[in-house]
Motif scaffolding. Structure first.
Motif, PDB file in Angstrom:
ATOM      1  N   VAL A   1       0.834  -1.206   0.000  1.00  0.00           N
ATOM      2  CA  VAL A   1       0.000   0.000   0.000  1.00  0.00           C
ATOM      3  C   VAL A   1       0.868   1.255   0.000  1.00  0.00           C
ATOM      4  O   VAL A   1       0.640   2.182  -0.790  1.00  0.00           O
ATOM      5  CB  VAL A   1      -0.975  -0.012   1.197  1.00  0.00           C
ATOM      6  CG1 VAL A   1      -1.678   1.331   1.342  1.00  0.00           C
ATOM      7  CG2 VAL A   1      -1.986  -1.126   1.050  1.00  0.00           C
ATOM      8  N   THR A   2       1.863   1.295   0.856  1.00  0.00           N
ATOM      9  CA  THR A   2       2.709   2.485   0.982  1.00  0.00           C
ATOM     10  C   THR A   2       3.449   2.796  -0.312  1.00  0.00           C
ATOM     11  O   THR A   2       3.404   3.931  -0.811  1.00  0.00           O
ATOM     12  CB  THR A   2       3.716   2.318   2.133  1.00  0.00           C
ATOM     13  OG1 THR A   2       2.987   2.060   3.334  1.00  0.00           O
ATOM     14  CG2 THR A   2       4.578   3.543   2.297  1.00  0.00           C
ATOM     15  N   VAL A   3       4.120   1.813  -0.858  1.00  0.00           N
ATOM     16  CA  VAL A   3       4.909   2.043  -2.075  1.00  0.00           C
ATOM     17  C   VAL A   3       3.999   2.394  -3.241  1.00  0.00           C
ATOM     18  O   VAL A   3       4.305   3.293  -4.036  1.00  0.00           O
ATOM     19  CB  VAL A   3       5.785   0.805  -2.390  1.00  0.00           C
ATOM     20  CG1 VAL A   3       6.432   0.920  -3.748  1.00  0.00           C
ATOM     21  CG2 VAL A   3       6.840   0.624  -1.312  1.00  0.00           C
ATOM     22  N   THR A   4       2.862   1.732  -3.339  1.00  0.00           N
ATOM     23  CA  THR A   4       1.947   2.009  -4.441  1.00  0.00           C
ATOM     24  C   THR A   4       1.374   3.419  -4.340  1.00  0.00           C
ATOM     25  O   THR A   4       1.279   4.139  -5.344  1.00  0.00           O
ATOM     26  CB  THR A   4       0.819   0.960  -4.482  1.00  0.00           C
ATOM     27  OG1 THR A   4       1.407  -0.338  -4.636  1.00  0.00           O
ATOM     28  CG2 THR A   4      -0.140   1.217  -5.625  1.00  0.00           C
ATOM     29  N   VAL A   5       0.996   3.829  -3.154  1.00  0.00           N
ATOM     30  CA  VAL A   5       0.444   5.175  -2.972  1.00  0.00           C
ATOM     31  C   VAL A   5       1.505   6.233  -3.269  1.00  0.00           C
ATOM     32  O   VAL A   5       1.218   7.248  -3.932  1.00  0.00           O
ATOM     33  CB  VAL A   5      -0.146   5.339  -1.554  1.00  0.00           C
ATOM     34  CG1 VAL A   5      -0.440   6.791  -1.233  1.00  0.00           C
ATOM     35  CG2 VAL A   5      -1.401   4.496  -1.409  1.00  0.00           C
ATOM     36  N   VAL A   6       2.726   6.019  -2.818  1.00  0.00           N
ATOM     37  CA  VAL A   6       3.805   6.981  -3.102  1.00  0.00           C
ATOM     38  C   VAL A   6       4.064   7.060  -4.609  1.00  0.00           C
ATOM     39  O   VAL A   6       4.182   8.156  -5.173  1.00  0.00           O
ATOM     40  CB  VAL A   6       5.089   6.611  -2.329  1.00  0.00           C
ATOM     41  CG1 VAL A   6       6.286   7.415  -2.827  1.00  0.00           C
ATOM     42  CG2 VAL A   6       4.888   6.825  -0.841  1.00  0.00           C
ATOM     43  N   ALA A   7       4.126   5.915  -5.275  1.00  0.00           N
ATOM     44  CA  ALA A   7       4.362   5.913  -6.723  1.00  0.00           C
ATOM     45  C   ALA A   7       3.202   6.588  -7.459  1.00  0.00           C
ATOM     46  O   ALA A   7       3.424   7.364  -8.403  1.00  0.00           O
ATOM     47  CB  ALA A   7       4.550   4.489  -7.228  1.00  0.00           C
TER      48      ALA A   7
ATOM     49  N   LEU B   1       9.605   1.195 -10.053  1.00  0.00           N
ATOM     50  CA  LEU B   1      10.174  -0.151 -10.030  1.00  0.00           C
ATOM     51  C   LEU B   1       9.848  -0.839  -8.706  1.00  0.00           C
ATOM     52  O   LEU B   1       9.492  -2.028  -8.685  1.00  0.00           O
ATOM     53  CB  LEU B   1      11.693  -0.094 -10.251  1.00  0.00           C
ATOM     54  CG  LEU B   1      12.394  -1.427 -10.436  1.00  0.00           C
ATOM     55  CD1 LEU B   1      11.869  -2.136 -11.678  1.00  0.00           C
ATOM     56  CD2 LEU B   1      13.896  -1.203 -10.551  1.00  0.00           C
ATOM     57  N   ALA B   2       9.924  -0.102  -7.608  1.00  0.00           N
ATOM     58  CA  ALA B   2       9.537  -0.662  -6.307  1.00  0.00           C
ATOM     59  C   ALA B   2       8.062  -1.005  -6.288  1.00  0.00           C
ATOM     60  O   ALA B   2       7.659  -2.040  -5.729  1.00  0.00           O
ATOM     61  CB  ALA B   2       9.869   0.335  -5.192  1.00  0.00           C
ATOM     62  N   ALA B   3       7.229  -0.175  -6.907  1.00  0.00           N
ATOM     63  CA  ALA B   3       5.796  -0.465  -6.975  1.00  0.00           C
ATOM     64  C   ALA B   3       5.548  -1.748  -7.748  1.00  0.00           C
ATOM     65  O   ALA B   3       4.715  -2.580  -7.346  1.00  0.00           O
ATOM     66  CB  ALA B   3       5.037   0.695  -7.614  1.00  0.00           C
ATOM     67  N   LEU B   4       6.270  -1.929  -8.831  1.00  0.00           N
ATOM     68  CA  LEU B   4       6.130  -3.177  -9.594  1.00  0.00           C
ATOM     69  C   LEU B   4       6.589  -4.365  -8.761  1.00  0.00           C
ATOM     70  O   LEU B   4       5.918  -5.407  -8.716  1.00  0.00           O
ATOM     71  CB  LEU B   4       6.928  -3.095 -10.903  1.00  0.00           C
ATOM     72  CG  LEU B   4       6.917  -4.353 -11.771  1.00  0.00           C
ATOM     73  CD1 LEU B   4       5.497  -4.715 -12.195  1.00  0.00           C
ATOM     74  CD2 LEU B   4       7.812  -4.162 -12.987  1.00  0.00           C
ATOM     75  N   ALA B   5       7.704  -4.221  -8.070  1.00  0.00           N
ATOM     76  CA  ALA B   5       8.244  -5.324  -7.271  1.00  0.00           C
ATOM     77  C   ALA B   5       7.298  -5.723  -6.136  1.00  0.00           C
ATOM     78  O   ALA B   5       7.020  -6.913  -5.947  1.00  0.00           O
ATOM     79  CB  ALA B   5       9.620  -4.946  -6.715  1.00  0.00           C
ATOM     80  N   VAL B   6       6.791  -4.748  -5.393  1.00  0.00           N
ATOM     81  CA  VAL B   6       5.904  -5.116  -4.292  1.00  0.00           C
ATOM     82  C   VAL B   6       4.569  -5.626  -4.808  1.00  0.00           C
ATOM     83  O   VAL B   6       3.944  -6.488  -4.191  1.00  0.00           O
ATOM     84  CB  VAL B   6       5.681  -3.971  -3.270  1.00  0.00           C
ATOM     85  CG1 VAL B   6       6.968  -3.593  -2.585  1.00  0.00           C
ATOM     86  CG2 VAL B   6       5.001  -2.778  -3.878  1.00  0.00           C
ATOM     87  N   ASN B   7       4.132  -5.107  -5.943  1.00  0.00           N
ATOM     88  CA  ASN B   7       2.894  -5.593  -6.542  1.00  0.00           C
ATOM     89  C   ASN B   7       3.039  -7.065  -6.929  1.00  0.00           C
ATOM     90  O   ASN B   7       2.169  -7.886  -6.632  1.00  0.00           O
ATOM     91  CB  ASN B   7       2.528  -4.753  -7.769  1.00  0.00           C
ATOM     92  CG  ASN B   7       1.097  -4.921  -8.185  1.00  0.00           C
ATOM     93  OD1 ASN B   7       0.627  -6.033  -8.379  1.00  0.00           O
ATOM     94  ND2 ASN B   7       0.405  -3.802  -8.361  1.00  0.00           N
ATOM     95  N   LEU B   8       4.137  -7.392  -7.579  1.00  0.00           N
ATOM     96  CA  LEU B   8       4.377  -8.785  -7.958  1.00  0.00           C
ATOM     97  C   LEU B   8       4.540  -9.673  -6.727  1.00  0.00           C
ATOM     98  O   LEU B   8       3.997 -10.787  -6.677  1.00  0.00           O
ATOM     99  CB  LEU B   8       5.606  -8.878  -8.860  1.00  0.00           C
ATOM    100  CG  LEU B   8       5.451  -8.332 -10.268  1.00  0.00           C
ATOM    101  CD1 LEU B   8       6.801  -8.308 -10.984  1.00  0.00           C
ATOM    102  CD2 LEU B   8       4.438  -9.136 -11.062  1.00  0.00           C
TER     103      LEU B   8
ATOM    104  N   GLY C   1      -3.079  -3.146 -11.711  1.00  0.00           N
ATOM    105  CA  GLY C   1      -1.988  -2.492 -10.995  1.00  0.00           C
ATOM    106  C   GLY C   1      -0.629  -2.966 -11.467  1.00  0.00           C
ATOM    107  O   GLY C   1       0.308  -2.167 -11.614  1.00  0.00           O
ATOM    108  N   THR C   2      -0.516  -4.265 -11.707  1.00  0.00           N
ATOM    109  CA  THR C   2       0.745  -4.820 -12.195  1.00  0.00           C
ATOM    110  C   THR C   2       1.072  -4.277 -13.582  1.00  0.00           C
ATOM    111  O   THR C   2       2.212  -3.876 -13.850  1.00  0.00           O
ATOM    112  CB  THR C   2       0.677  -6.356 -12.232  1.00  0.00           C
ATOM    113  OG1 THR C   2       0.368  -6.832 -10.924  1.00  0.00           O
ATOM    114  CG2 THR C   2       1.978  -6.963 -12.700  1.00  0.00           C
ATOM    115  N   LEU C   3       0.069  -4.248 -14.447  1.00  0.00           N
ATOM    116  CA  LEU C   3       0.293  -3.731 -15.801  1.00  0.00           C
ATOM    117  C   LEU C   3       0.620  -2.238 -15.784  1.00  0.00           C
ATOM    118  O   LEU C   3       1.471  -1.783 -16.553  1.00  0.00           O
ATOM    119  CB  LEU C   3      -0.929  -4.002 -16.678  1.00  0.00           C
ATOM    120  CG  LEU C   3      -1.201  -5.472 -16.986  1.00  0.00           C
ATOM    121  CD1 LEU C   3      -2.516  -5.627 -17.732  1.00  0.00           C
ATOM    122  CD2 LEU C   3      -0.056  -6.092 -17.753  1.00  0.00           C
ATOM    123  N   ALA C   4      -0.035  -1.481 -14.915  1.00  0.00           N
ATOM    124  CA  ALA C   4       0.256  -0.052 -14.804  1.00  0.00           C
ATOM    125  C   ALA C   4       1.684   0.175 -14.330  1.00  0.00           C
ATOM    126  O   ALA C   4       2.407   1.024 -14.873  1.00  0.00           O
ATOM    127  CB  ALA C   4      -0.737   0.618 -13.854  1.00  0.00           C
ATOM    128  N   ALA C   5       2.102  -0.576 -13.322  1.00  0.00           N
ATOM    129  CA  ALA C   5       3.472  -0.432 -12.815  1.00  0.00           C
ATOM    130  C   ALA C   5       4.490  -0.806 -13.893  1.00  0.00           C
ATOM    131  O   ALA C   5       5.498  -0.111 -14.074  1.00  0.00           O
ATOM    132  CB  ALA C   5       3.661  -1.285 -11.564  1.00  0.00           C
TER     133      ALA C   5
END
Length: 116
Positions: free
Chosen positions: A6-12, A105-112, A68-72
């Motif tokens: 949640v944190t990384v995605t919201v920041v990104a 990149l962090a958003a993609l990593a945590v999403n995956l 979300g994964t595709l967006a990242a």
């Protein structure tokens, strides 16, 4: 892991959304960057729309994980393209790029890691 996701995605989403707004309102900074990178100014609104779509896609990923994964992933590719544009003209001003790139990149990593 949920809190990190949640944190990384919201920041990104915030970073890319803020950049999208500056591109879409016609601020001088994106225009100057386009000129410096020899990108047509007519691309500035399109790039802003891509950033906005990526930002909204990250937020929508809370409800539809694949989105979300595709967006990242799309934002990662967007910033790879930005790096190519910087290097093509010999620009070494990459601090801003590095912040945005590492964030998406962090958003993609945590999403995956969280969903898959």
């Amino acid at each position: 892991m949920f809190a990190a996701h949640v944190t990384v995605t919201v920041v990104a989403a915030f970073f890319t959304g803020s950049a999208a707004v500056t591109y879409l309102i016609g601020h001088d900074y994106p225009k100057a960057q386009a000129d410096m990178k020899r990108v047509p100014r007519s691309w500035v609104p399109v790039l802003g729309l891509l950033l906005a779509a990526g930002s909204l896609g990250l937020v929508a990923g809370f409800f539809v994980p694949l989105l979300g994964t595709l967006a990242a992933a799309g934002l990662v590719l967007y910033f790879v393209g930005a790096l190519v544009a910087h290097l093509r003209v010999g620009s070494r001003q990459l601090v801003g790029w590095a912040v945005f790139f590492s964030t998406v990149l962090a958003a993609l990593a945590v999403n995956l890691a969280y969903h898959w």
